[in-house]
Design a protein around this motif. Structure first.
Motif, PDB file in Angstrom:
ATOM      1  N   TYR A   1      13.892  -0.357   6.482  1.00 19.58           N
ATOM      2  CA  TYR A   1      12.038  -0.110   6.229  1.00 19.58           C
ATOM      3  C   TYR A   1      11.982   1.151   5.924  1.00 19.58           C
ATOM      4  CZ  TYR A   1      11.574   1.719  10.939  1.00 19.58           C
ATOM      5  OH  TYR A   1      11.543   2.546  12.165  1.00 19.58           O
TER       6      TYR A   1
ATOM      7  N   LYS B   1       0.827  -9.138   5.253  1.00 15.36           N
ATOM      8  CA  LYS B   1       0.005  -8.297   4.743  1.00 15.36           C
ATOM      9  C   LYS B   1      -1.117  -7.745   5.576  1.00 15.36           C
ATOM     10  CE  LYS B   1       2.371  -8.149   0.620  1.00 15.36           C
ATOM     11  NZ  LYS B   1       3.412  -8.881   0.960  1.00 15.36           N
TER      12      LYS B   1
ATOM     13  N   ASP C   1       4.722 -16.263   8.756  1.00 17.67           N
ATOM     14  CA  ASP C   1       5.026 -15.798   7.667  1.00 17.67           C
ATOM     15  C   ASP C   1       3.787 -15.794   6.377  1.00 17.67           C
ATOM     16  OD1 ASP C   1       7.577 -15.768   8.464  1.00 17.67           O
ATOM     17  OD2 ASP C   1       8.230 -17.437   7.236  1.00 17.67           O
ATOM     18  N   ASP C   2       3.685 -14.968   5.743  1.00 21.29           N
ATOM     19  CA  ASP C   2       2.814 -14.795   4.617  1.00 21.29           C
ATOM     20  C   ASP C   2       1.216 -14.822   4.945  1.00 21.29           C
ATOM     21  OD1 ASP C   2       4.999 -14.882   2.763  1.00 21.29           O
ATOM     22  OD2 ASP C   2       4.627 -17.155   2.875  1.00 21.29           O
TER      23      ASP C   2
ATOM     24  N   LYS D   1       7.641 -13.062   8.061  1.00 20.85           N
ATOM     25  CA  LYS D   1       7.995 -12.249   6.819  1.00 20.85           C
ATOM     26  C   LYS D   1       6.646 -12.282   5.912  1.00 20.85           C
ATOM     27  CE  LYS D   1      12.646 -14.573   6.848  1.00 20.85           C
ATOM     28  NZ  LYS D   1      13.529 -15.307   6.424  1.00 20.85           N
ATOM     29  N   ASN D   2       6.590 -11.095   5.095  1.00 18.50           N
ATOM     30  CA  ASN D   2       5.733 -10.861   4.217  1.00 18.50           C
ATOM     31  C   ASN D   2       3.990 -10.936   4.716  1.00 18.50           C
ATOM     32  OD1 ASN D   2       4.905 -10.453   1.256  1.00 18.50           O
ATOM     33  ND2 ASN D   2       4.360 -12.532   1.042  1.00 18.50           N
TER      34      ASN D   2
ATOM     35  N   THR E   1       9.936  -3.784   4.987  1.00 26.20           N
ATOM     36  CA  THR E   1       8.782  -3.701   5.753  1.00 26.20           C
ATOM     37  C   THR E   1       8.232  -2.135   5.232  1.00 26.20           C
ATOM     38  OG1 THR E   1       8.951  -5.193   7.512  1.00 26.20           O
ATOM     39  CG2 THR E   1       7.474  -3.180   7.875  1.00 26.20           C
TER      40      THR E   1
ATOM     41  N   GLU F   1      11.046  -9.277   7.552  1.00 28.65           N
ATOM     42  CA  GLU F   1      11.024  -8.597   6.111  1.00 28.65           C
ATOM     43  C   GLU F   1       9.825  -8.888   5.595  1.00 28.65           C
ATOM     44  OE1 GLU F   1      12.942 -11.023   7.675  1.00 28.65           O
ATOM     45  OE2 GLU F   1      15.041 -10.541   7.671  1.00 28.65           O
ATOM     46  N   GLY F   2       9.701  -7.500   4.596  1.00 28.77           N
ATOM     47  CA  GLY F   2       8.633  -7.744   3.681  1.00 28.77           C
ATOM     48  C   GLY F   2       7.076  -7.190   4.185  1.00 28.77           C
ATOM     49  N   CYS F   3       7.046  -6.839   5.565  1.00 26.79           N
ATOM     50  CA  CYS F   3       5.866  -6.774   5.777  1.00 26.79           C
ATOM     51  C   CYS F   3       5.055  -5.285   5.086  1.00 26.79           C
ATOM     52  CB  CYS F   3       5.649  -6.719   7.321  1.00 26.79           C
ATOM     53  SG  CYS F   3       5.839  -8.214   8.224  1.00 26.79           S
ATOM     54  N   ASN F   4       3.664  -5.453   4.867  1.00 28.62           N
ATOM     55  CA  ASN F   4       3.113  -4.123   4.522  1.00 28.62           C
ATOM     56  C   ASN F   4       2.124  -3.922   5.813  1.00 28.62           C
ATOM     57  OD1 ASN F   4       2.356  -2.260   3.058  1.00 28.62           O
ATOM     58  ND2 ASN F   4       1.699  -3.089   1.343  1.00 28.62           N
TER      59      ASN F   4
END
Length: 196
Positions: free
Chosen positions: A8, A63, A78-79, A60-61, A26, A42-45
């Motif tokens: 990350y 924002k 998620d999302d 996941k993901n 992330t 995974e993939g967090c901002n």
């Protein structure tokens, strides 16, 4: 703190305490603080000036926009999208002179939900899948899946698709998302996507 070798990215001004579980992909940006015992999938901002308290779980993901504090007791699936400067609370009756540390109410934000800028989510409630909380809304009760709520206190004014488009149902209770062309069905106050 992170050069990416651990999977990350964290900006050099971010504080990431030991004991966090941060998954690959992330990104954690300027002046943010992630406390121990957090899970960021995974993939967090994670935007600028974000605080994530111990015990928080982000799917996941997710924002998280600038200036958001996510307190103990909050779980985002998620999302999920958390808009700029939106607010979670975690104690229903806070008093400076009364110690309620550890008496945190749980707040669950389900998959795909959006919480708009400057909205406030009073703790102890569930935000349903793909719900849409308008900017500045104050949520004081559970929000149904796909519901669009606005105002203070937040009231439902319609329904949203998984793409964040307003749904307009015909007399048969059917609506089509103008962006995805996916079909939705409204019956007994509940919206479900029609699976094909």
């Amino acid at each position: 703190m992170s050069d990416g070798s651990n999977g990350y990215f964290a900006h050099e001004s971010a504080i990431v305490d030991e004991g966090c579980d941060i998954r690959p992909g992330t990104k954690i940006w300027h002046f943010s603080h992630v406390m121990p015992d957090c899970v960021l999938e995974e993939g967090c901002n994670i935007g600028q000036n974000v605080f994530i308290a111990s015990g928080v779980r982000l799917g996941k993901n997710v924002k998280v926009q600038n200036n958001v504090s996510i307190y103990t007791g909050v779980i985002c699936e998620d999302d999920v999208f958390l808009g700029p400067s939106m607010v979670f609370t975690n104690v229903g009756n806070p008093r400076s002179g009364v110690n309620r540390r550890g008496q945190y109410d749980k707040t669950l934000v389900k998959k795909g939900a959006t919480i708009g800028a400057n909205a406030t989510i009073v703790c102890g409630h569930e935000i349903g899948e793909f719900a849409f909380i308008g900017a500045g809304a104050v949520v004081t009760k559970d929000v149904a899946p796909y519901a669009l709520v606005v105002g203070n206190p937040a009231k439902q004014i319609g329904w949203m698709s998984e793409y964040g488009q307003r749904l307009h149902f015909n007399e048969a209770g059917l609506a089509i998302c103008p962006e995805s062309n996916e079909q939705y069905h409204l019956a007994n106050g509940q919206v479900k996507k029609v699976r094909t």
